[in-house]
Design a protein around this motif. Structure first.
Motif, PDB file in Angstrom:
ATOM      1  N   LYS A 108      38.845  -4.052  84.522  1.00 38.61           N
ATOM      2  CA  LYS A 108      40.216  -4.004  85.023  1.00 38.61           C
ATOM      3  C   LYS A 108      40.605  -5.295  85.755  1.00 38.61           C
ATOM      4  O   LYS A 108      41.776  -5.590  85.911  1.00 38.61           O
ATOM      5  CB  LYS A 108      40.401  -2.816  85.978  1.00 38.61           C
ATOM      6  CG  LYS A 108      40.076  -1.447  85.388  1.00 38.61           C
ATOM      7  CD  LYS A 108      41.214  -0.908  84.594  1.00 38.61           C
ATOM      8  CE  LYS A 108      41.170   0.570  84.238  1.00 38.61           C
ATOM      9  NZ  LYS A 108      39.923   1.241  83.980  1.00 38.61           N
ATOM     10  N   ASP A 138      38.826   2.668  88.653  1.00 44.32           N
ATOM     11  CA  ASP A 138      38.610   1.232  88.736  1.00 44.32           C
ATOM     12  C   ASP A 138      39.878   0.395  88.833  1.00 44.32           C
ATOM     13  O   ASP A 138      39.848  -0.721  89.346  1.00 44.32           O
ATOM     14  CB  ASP A 138      37.775   0.767  87.537  1.00 44.32           C
ATOM     15  CG  ASP A 138      36.356   1.315  87.617  1.00 44.32           C
ATOM     16  OD1 ASP A 138      35.798   1.327  88.727  1.00 44.32           O
ATOM     17  OD2 ASP A 138      35.819   1.730  86.575  1.00 44.32           O
ATOM     18  N   GLY A 250      40.343   5.795  78.058  1.00 45.27           N
ATOM     19  CA  GLY A 250      40.942   6.727  79.009  1.00 45.27           C
ATOM     20  C   GLY A 250      42.448   6.742  78.795  1.00 45.27           C
ATOM     21  O   GLY A 250      43.018   7.636  78.180  1.00 45.27           O
ATOM     22  N   PHE A 252      43.816   4.298  77.092  1.00 45.42           N
ATOM     23  CA  PHE A 252      43.908   3.588  75.810  1.00 45.42           C
ATOM     24  C   PHE A 252      44.540   2.188  75.900  1.00 45.42           C
ATOM     25  O   PHE A 252      45.017   1.657  74.910  1.00 45.42           O
ATOM     26  CB  PHE A 252      44.617   4.450  74.749  1.00 45.42           C
ATOM     27  CG  PHE A 252      43.719   5.523  74.195  1.00 45.42           C
ATOM     28  CD1 PHE A 252      43.392   6.635  74.963  1.00 45.42           C
ATOM     29  CD2 PHE A 252      43.152   5.396  72.939  1.00 45.42           C
ATOM     30  CE1 PHE A 252      42.522   7.612  74.485  1.00 45.42           C
ATOM     31  CE2 PHE A 252      42.281   6.368  72.442  1.00 45.42           C
ATOM     32  CZ  PHE A 252      41.973   7.473  73.221  1.00 45.42           C
TER      33      PHE A 252
END
Ligand code: PLP
Length: 430
Positions: A108, A138, A250, A252
């Protein structure tokens, strides 16, 4: 670059405007109007460049009408000012692309830091703004650290109470200053809904100048395209033609970025969309029915999302490129299998964590004899210390940054999953 709203295609905005708006009317996602395609020579040339120069070049194909090359280079340099991705060999034909060597130890960091630098670049008029975002683990840390102490910017982060790991929480809820953290009695999807409602509220918007830092923000996705090119350039030449990439999904966003890299011409043979038991997309790809169920808590908590926000972008890209959605590989991995896979990787001499293990398991299952597979290492194992230590029965060494934050006090407020309560809190406290 012009972008259109997927829910209201008549709404068109430029890139810089899209970054500030986050979402368009009716909470529609922005999508690029033109999808650049690179020829063979350009691609060859790009692959041989270093990470920063190449990333600048790739982003310029989208942004050169709004940001000069020299400014973009500075933005990219400041965003990606940390260890670039690393390829770790696991078996003869499978490697892990480790994307977790940034300041908050998860992939991230790439998107969040690029977005922060874009807003800093825009913030020349000293206009205050509030970044409001939901996190399943995250994003919170990456966004908090990317915007920490930035002038004129307040950061508000919502996260599901008790559903992220302690070390994840410590990493962003102990900062203070311009970073405000709120734990919500609910799931990540509840947090995401609260964010959407806030964007729909005209009073909040007027008072606070809201911008979202979730992967609905197009700047994050563009930044992530860059490491797929790096992945390709790190792959041994003889395998580049048969490259399969497995992405733990998650919301996408990561997969969308990979598909955008492919749409530019990067010859990735195939992608695997890997989820945990929150299997809305695998079910949809199997049966054609979109039926989000209540979110299930798992040990791969950053993927505990049953209404993935970026899926409309994936669908649009397949439509625009005339790719068949049936060619996208997918799968959902149970909790039991995730733990088993983590042990299996450990026996191959590799300490992983639950998210990457899910991607590895499906890659191993679907890879063909002549393929070369990469699975994305999305977070450092130590972010999930308790779970990993328990499953592998080992002691993990903890990187300094986690250790430092672990000693600090959590500063979060707790609210119910109730929009009026959140609105009242924001108007009163910010
Ligand atoms: C956010 C996250 C994911 C999911 O990525 P999406 O872009 O939301 O699909 C996977 N693994 C980890 C560790 C994450 O933090």
């Amino acid at each position: 670059m012009k972008l259109y709203n997927l829910k209201d295609p008549k709404e068109e905005v430029g890139f810089l405007q899209a970054v500030q708006l986050g979402l368009g009317k009716k909470q529609g996602l922005f999508f690029p109007k033109k999808l650049p395609i690179l020829d063979h020579n350009t691609l060859d040339h790009l692959i041989n460049m270093n990470f920063i120069d190449r990333s600048t070049q790739i982003l310029s194909y989208f942004l050169n009408d709004e940001i000069s090359l020299s400014n973009l280079k500075l933005i990219v340099k400041n965003s990606f000012s940390f260890q670039k991705p690393i390829l770790k060999s696991i078996t003869k034909n499978i490697s892990c692309l480790e994307l977790f060597h940034g300041p908050t130890l998860a992939f991230k960091d790439f998107g969040a830091r690029f977005m922060a630098q874009i807003l800093l670049f825009l913030n020349t008029k000293n206009k205050p703004m509030t970044i409001l975002t939901a996190t399943s683990g995250d994003t919170g840390a990456a966004v908090a650290h990317a915007f920490y102490k930035m002038k004129n910017i307040q950061v508000v982060i919502l996260y599901p109470k008790g559903k992220i790991s302690t070390l994840q929480e410590k990493l962003f809820c102990t900062l203070g200053h311009n970073v405000h953290t709120i734990s919500i009695n609910g799931s990540f999807d509840d947090c995401q809904n609260l964010v959407k409602k806030s964007f729909n509220d005209s009073l909040l918007n007027k008072k606070m100048h809201l911008t979202s830092a979730n992967s609905i923000n197009i700047s994050r996705l563009l930044a992530q395209i860059c490491y797929y090119f790096e992945a390709f350039s790190l792959t041994p030449i003889q395998h580049q033609k048969n490259l399969i990439i497995s992405v733990p999904c998650g919301n996408f966003g990561n997969l969308t970025a990979g598909l955008l890299a492919k749409s530019l011409g990067l010859p990735i043979k195939n992608f695997i969309a890997a989820t945990n038991s929150n299997n809305t997309v695998p079910n949809f790809l199997k049966n054609g029915v979109w039926e989000p169920k209540p979110t299930i808590s798992t040990i791969s908590n950053a993927m505990d999302i049953s209404q993935p926000n970026n899926w409309p972008r994936v669908k649009e890209l397949f439509l625009r490129k005339k790719w068949n959605l049936k060619t996208l590989k997918f799968g959902s991995v149970s909790e039991k299998q995730t733990k088993k896979t983590l042990k299996e990787l450990y026996n191959l001499n590799y300490i992983s964590e639950p998210h990457a293990s899910i991607a590895y398991h499906l890659l191993k299952k679907k890879i063909k004899k002549n393929d070369f597979g990469l699975f994305l290492g999305t977070a450092h194992p130590s972010k999930f210390q308790t779970v990993v230590e328990k499953i592998l029965k080992i002691d993990l060494s903890i990187p300094k940054i986690l250790y430092m934050h672990n000693k600090k006090k959590i500063l979060s407020h707790t609210l119910e999953s109730d929009f009026q309560q959140l609105k009242h809190f924001l108007l009163k406290n910010l």
